[in-house]
Design an enzyme around this catalytic site. Structure first.
Site, PDB file in Angstrom:
ATOM      1  N   ARG A 120      13.867  14.519  -0.017  1.00 32.27           N
ATOM      2  CA  ARG A 120      12.591  14.453  -0.307  1.00 32.27           C
ATOM      3  C   ARG A 120      11.631  15.288   1.072  1.00 32.27           C
ATOM      4  O   ARG A 120      11.061  14.795   1.691  1.00 32.27           O
ATOM      5  CB  ARG A 120      11.915  13.032  -0.212  1.00 32.27           C
ATOM      6  CG  ARG A 120      12.731  11.861  -1.192  1.00 32.27           C
ATOM      7  CD  ARG A 120      12.781  12.546  -2.483  1.00 32.27           C
ATOM      8  NE  ARG A 120      11.700  12.378  -3.619  1.00 32.27           N
ATOM      9  CZ  ARG A 120      11.361  11.225  -4.385  1.00 32.27           C
ATOM     10  NH1 ARG A 120      11.887  10.227  -3.970  1.00 32.27           N
ATOM     11  NH2 ARG A 120      10.302  11.128  -4.836  1.00 32.27           N
ATOM     12  N   GLN A 125      10.346  20.141  -2.493  1.00 30.66           N
ATOM     13  CA  GLN A 125       9.375  19.498  -3.428  1.00 30.66           C
ATOM     14  C   GLN A 125       9.395  20.342  -5.016  1.00 30.66           C
ATOM     15  O   GLN A 125       9.274  19.477  -5.753  1.00 30.66           O
ATOM     16  CB  GLN A 125       7.860  19.662  -3.029  1.00 30.66           C
ATOM     17  CG  GLN A 125       7.148  18.312  -2.855  1.00 30.66           C
ATOM     18  CD  GLN A 125       5.948  18.208  -2.011  1.00 30.66           C
ATOM     19  OE1 GLN A 125       5.676  19.270  -1.346  1.00 30.66           O
ATOM     20  NE2 GLN A 125       5.539  17.176  -1.846  1.00 30.66           N
ATOM     21  N   ASP A 128      12.261  18.491  -7.060  1.00 31.63           N
ATOM     22  CA  ASP A 128      12.332  17.178  -6.856  1.00 31.63           C
ATOM     23  C   ASP A 128      12.141  16.520  -8.353  1.00 31.63           C
ATOM     24  O   ASP A 128      11.074  16.273  -8.912  1.00 31.63           O
ATOM     25  CB  ASP A 128      11.310  16.652  -5.798  1.00 31.63           C
ATOM     26  CG  ASP A 128      11.504  15.008  -5.727  1.00 31.63           C
ATOM     27  OD1 ASP A 128      12.203  14.455  -6.479  1.00 31.63           O
ATOM     28  OD2 ASP A 128      10.599  14.723  -4.830  1.00 31.63           O
ATOM     29  N   SER A 131      10.313  13.014  -8.379  1.00 26.41           N
ATOM     30  CA  SER A 131       8.660  13.113  -8.428  1.00 26.41           C
ATOM     31  C   SER A 131       8.287  13.532  -9.819  1.00 26.41           C
ATOM     32  O   SER A 131       7.262  12.804 -10.327  1.00 26.41           O
ATOM     33  CB  SER A 131       8.223  14.154  -7.425  1.00 26.41           C
ATOM     34  OG  SER A 131       8.577  13.651  -6.091  1.00 26.41           O
ATOM     35  N   TYR A 226      11.236   6.535   2.563  1.00 26.38           N
ATOM     36  CA  TYR A 226      11.629   5.426   1.595  1.00 26.38           C
ATOM     37  C   TYR A 226      11.390   4.000   2.173  1.00 26.38           C
ATOM     38  O   TYR A 226      11.335   3.824   3.170  1.00 26.38           O
ATOM     39  CB  TYR A 226      13.020   5.560   0.968  1.00 26.38           C
ATOM     40  CG  TYR A 226      13.368   6.453   0.075  1.00 26.38           C
ATOM     41  CD1 TYR A 226      12.670   6.476  -1.279  1.00 26.38           C
ATOM     42  CD2 TYR A 226      14.140   7.834   0.413  1.00 26.38           C
ATOM     43  CE1 TYR A 226      13.031   7.505  -2.128  1.00 26.38           C
ATOM     44  CE2 TYR A 226      14.367   8.689  -0.387  1.00 26.38           C
ATOM     45  CZ  TYR A 226      13.798   8.657  -1.827  1.00 26.38           C
ATOM     46  OH  TYR A 226      13.870   9.643  -2.608  1.00 26.38           O
TER      47      TYR A 226
HETATM   48  P1  NAD Z   1      10.395   4.624  -4.894  1.00 21.97           P
HETATM   49  O1  NAD Z   1      10.423   4.857  -6.242  1.00 21.97           O
HETATM   50  O2  NAD Z   1      11.806   4.797  -4.048  1.00 21.97           O
HETATM   51  O3  NAD Z   1       9.433   3.334  -4.654  1.00 21.97           O
HETATM   52  C1  NAD Z   1       8.152   3.358  -5.110  1.00 21.97           C
HETATM   53  C2  NAD Z   1       7.432   2.527  -4.028  1.00 21.97           C
HETATM   54  O4  NAD Z   1       7.555   1.268  -4.074  1.00 21.97           O
HETATM   55  C3  NAD Z   1       7.474   3.211  -2.618  1.00 21.97           C
HETATM   56  O5  NAD Z   1       6.193   3.926  -2.303  1.00 21.97           O
HETATM   57  C4  NAD Z   1       7.954   2.082  -1.804  1.00 21.97           C
HETATM   58  O6  NAD Z   1       7.231   2.196  -0.530  1.00 21.97           O
HETATM   59  C5  NAD Z   1       7.349   0.788  -2.543  1.00 21.97           C
HETATM   60  N1  NAD Z   1       8.060  -0.468  -2.266  1.00 21.97           N
HETATM   61  C6  NAD Z   1       9.581  -0.623  -1.986  1.00 21.97           C
HETATM   62  N2  NAD Z   1       9.504  -1.935  -1.770  1.00 21.97           N
HETATM   63  C7  NAD Z   1       8.442  -2.634  -1.694  1.00 21.97           C
HETATM   64  C8  NAD Z   1       7.841  -3.883  -1.740  1.00 21.97           C
HETATM   65  N3  NAD Z   1       8.833  -4.999  -1.197  1.00 21.97           N
HETATM   66  N4  NAD Z   1       6.624  -4.205  -1.710  1.00 21.97           N
HETATM   67  C9  NAD Z   1       5.542  -3.257  -2.021  1.00 21.97           C
HETATM   68  N5  NAD Z   1       6.221  -2.022  -2.203  1.00 21.97           N
HETATM   69  C10 NAD Z   1       7.338  -1.699  -2.150  1.00 21.97           C
HETATM   70  O7  NAD Z   1       9.580   5.942  -4.204  1.00 21.97           O
HETATM   71  P2  NAD Z   1       9.380   7.508  -4.571  1.00 21.97           P
HETATM   72  O8  NAD Z   1       8.072   7.511  -5.454  1.00 21.97           O
HETATM   73  O9  NAD Z   1      10.506   7.844  -5.025  1.00 21.97           O
HETATM   74  O10 NAD Z   1       8.775   7.970  -2.963  1.00 21.97           O
HETATM   75  C11 NAD Z   1       9.445   7.530  -1.854  1.00 21.97           C
HETATM   76  C12 NAD Z   1       9.098   8.455  -0.792  1.00 21.97           C
HETATM   77  O11 NAD Z   1       9.377   9.806  -0.979  1.00 21.97           O
HETATM   78  C13 NAD Z   1       7.647   8.364  -0.361  1.00 21.97           C
HETATM   79  O12 NAD Z   1       7.377   8.285   0.972  1.00 21.97           O
HETATM   80  C14 NAD Z   1       7.010   9.826  -0.831  1.00 21.97           C
HETATM   81  O13 NAD Z   1       6.043  10.059  -0.247  1.00 21.97           O
HETATM   82  C15 NAD Z   1       8.327  10.625  -0.622  1.00 21.97           C
HETATM   83  N6  NAD Z   1       8.189  11.845  -1.386  1.00 21.97           N
HETATM   84  C16 NAD Z   1       8.386  12.927  -0.566  1.00 21.97           C
HETATM   85  C17 NAD Z   1       8.609  13.996  -1.328  1.00 21.97           C
HETATM   86  C18 NAD Z   1       8.501  15.460  -0.712  1.00 21.97           C
HETATM   87  O14 NAD Z   1       8.070  15.664   0.199  1.00 21.97           O
HETATM   88  N7  NAD Z   1       9.311  16.287  -1.519  1.00 21.97           N
HETATM   89  C19 NAD Z   1       8.279  14.167  -2.673  1.00 21.97           C
HETATM   90  C20 NAD Z   1       8.378  12.692  -3.452  1.00 21.97           C
HETATM   91  C21 NAD Z   1       7.965  11.594  -2.639  1.00 21.97           C
END
Ligand code: NAD
Length: 376
Positions: A120, A125, A128, A131, A226
């Site tokens: 990530r 991006q 991904d 996403s 994460y």
């Molecule tokens: P995910 O599907 O793994 O989880 C969804 C959300 O649930 C996350 O925001 C997580 O913090 C939250 N969560 C987990 N446990 C929790 C709890 N007990 N209570 C409340 N919330 C809780 O997440 P995702 O959508 O795959 O994204 C994960 C990370 O990756 C994020 O930091 C996102 O910004 C980052 N990201 C980066 C890129 C990139 O730069 N290429 C692209 C996509 C996502």
């Protein structure tokens, strides 16, 4: 290079690549074989693939001739010996769930690229798929909830009186959660959001949502952005606040996940029993256990008048645009996987290729997968 696109099995309606993206591959000098009827359920006819320059053939011909095989879902159903040693398989992998298959693939000498393990990072991006598919899920979850809710999302002032706006509670503000905030706000609802990562607070605010903060969340920079598992004290505090906010809500969209682990339970039975009849819970974490204690994956149930939808496969319900996004992500990945002559060149010095390669040359490669599977 010859690339093969396989038809998905089961209820999956997406295809790894649509004809529009196939024509981009052709321009890159890549030969494309597509399994007959592969795009049927995503409204992409064989004729359209042929016009884009692909050859339509039987599945066994795709598998026997292609150097790299593309699919959306893991190809674990297939007999491993139907593949060729050294062949590259590129799909979502779910390495923890499919660890036995992966071990067989390693021993057999396949190269497996796990699209769900693309790092990530900013550079990755555009590749991904997590996403892009989460964007579809967040969007669809809100629309599903809005169409099942017995009331309006927006505030209405009419000659028939004033209708209050609905309240939407979003658990987890990752990609799906933030998309859900944006769509629910566009539909006029009041939106509240919980997440353990304080970094998302500003993003939630900028989309018009209210971030509910629980103090003492454990964050780990080594987790690559994460979420990590939380302390008992934090979980208790969070429980109380979530219960309060869920009782006031009309809709809960649950998206909280921890990679490689069961999803955290955030909505307990007692909370659901205290929610208003007619409320709707959409649990996008259903396939990894669900955020609601009562969620049944793949089912919609009603408990005390509250509808609970356990659904993690919304992208399959929007197969055209989901497949388009999926295919575009793969094209961007292929741009770093092939050289100028369109030959495959797995450069393990590239952090994206290194992070995405599950097994290669009979070895495990991705550090994250090794950690997830406890491989030294
Ligand atoms: P995910 O599907 O793994 O989880 C969804 C959300 O649930 C996350 O925001 C997580 O913090 C939250 N969560 C987990 N446990 C929790 C709890 N007990 N209570 C409340 N919330 C809780 O997440 P995702 O959508 O795959 O994204 C994960 C990370 O990756 C994020 O930091 C996102 O910004 C980052 N990201 C980066 C890129 C990139 O730069 N290429 C692209 C996509 C996502």
């Amino acid at each position: 290079m010859i690339l093969g696109i396989l038809k998905e099995s089961g209820n999956e309606k997406r295809v790894a690549m649509l004809p529009g993206e196939v024509s981009v591959l052709k321009k890159m000098g890549i030969e494309v074989l597509v399994e007959l009827n592969a795009g049927e359920r995503a409204f992409a006819a064989d004729k359209a693939y042929m016009s884009a320059g692909a050859k339509m053939v039987e599945r066994n011909e795709v598998i026997s001739k292609a150097e790299i095989l593309l699919a959306v879902n893991p190809l674990i159903e297939d007999d491993i010996t139907s593949f060729r040693e050294g062949q590259i398989i590129c799909s979502v992998l779910n390495p923890v769930k499919n660890s036995k298959w992966l071990e067989n693939a390693r021993l057999y000498g396949l190269t497996v690229l796990a699209l769900d393990m693309v790092p990530r990072t900013s550079r990755a991006q555009s590749m991904d798929i997590l996403s892009s598919m989460a964007t579809v899920s967040g969007y669809k979850a809100v629309l599903a909830a809005a169409s099942l809710l017995p009331g309006f999302f927006p505030m209405f002032m009419s000659a028939a009186g004033t209708i209050k706006p609905s309240r939407v509670l979003i658990l987890g503000a990752g990609v799906a959660g933030l998309q859900a905030v944006a769509i629910a706000r566009k539909l006029g609802a009041i939106v509240e959001v919980f997440d353990v990562r304080s970094a998302v607070k500003e993003e939630v605010k900028s989309l018009g949502g209210k971030f509910i903060e629980v103090e003492g969340a454990k964050e780990d920079s080594a987790a690559g952005g994460y979420a990590v598992e939380q302390t008992e004290e934090f979980i208790r505090k969070q429980q109380e606040l979530i219960q309060q906010r869920a009782i006031a809500a009309d809709v809960v969209i649950a998206t909280a996940q921890i990679p490689g682990k069961e999803a955290p339970i955030l909505l307990f039975k007692e909370t659901v029993h205290n929610m208003k009849p007619g409320s709707v819970i959409v649990d996008l974490a259903a396939s990894s256990g669900g955020n609601c204690e009562l969620t049944e994956n793949g089912k919609s149930i009603v408990v005390n008048g509250v509808i609970i939808i356990g659904k993690s496969d919304y992208p399959s319900d929007m197969p055209s645009d989901a497949s388009k996004m999926f295919g575009n992500n793969i094209i961007n990945l292929l741009k770093i996987l092939v050289d100028k002559e369109a030959n495959l060149a797995l450069n393990m010095k590239d952090d994206i290729i290194l992070g995405t390669t599950a097994v290669h040359g009979k070895e495990y490669v991705s550090q994250r997968i090794k950690q997830m599977l406890n491989i030294k």
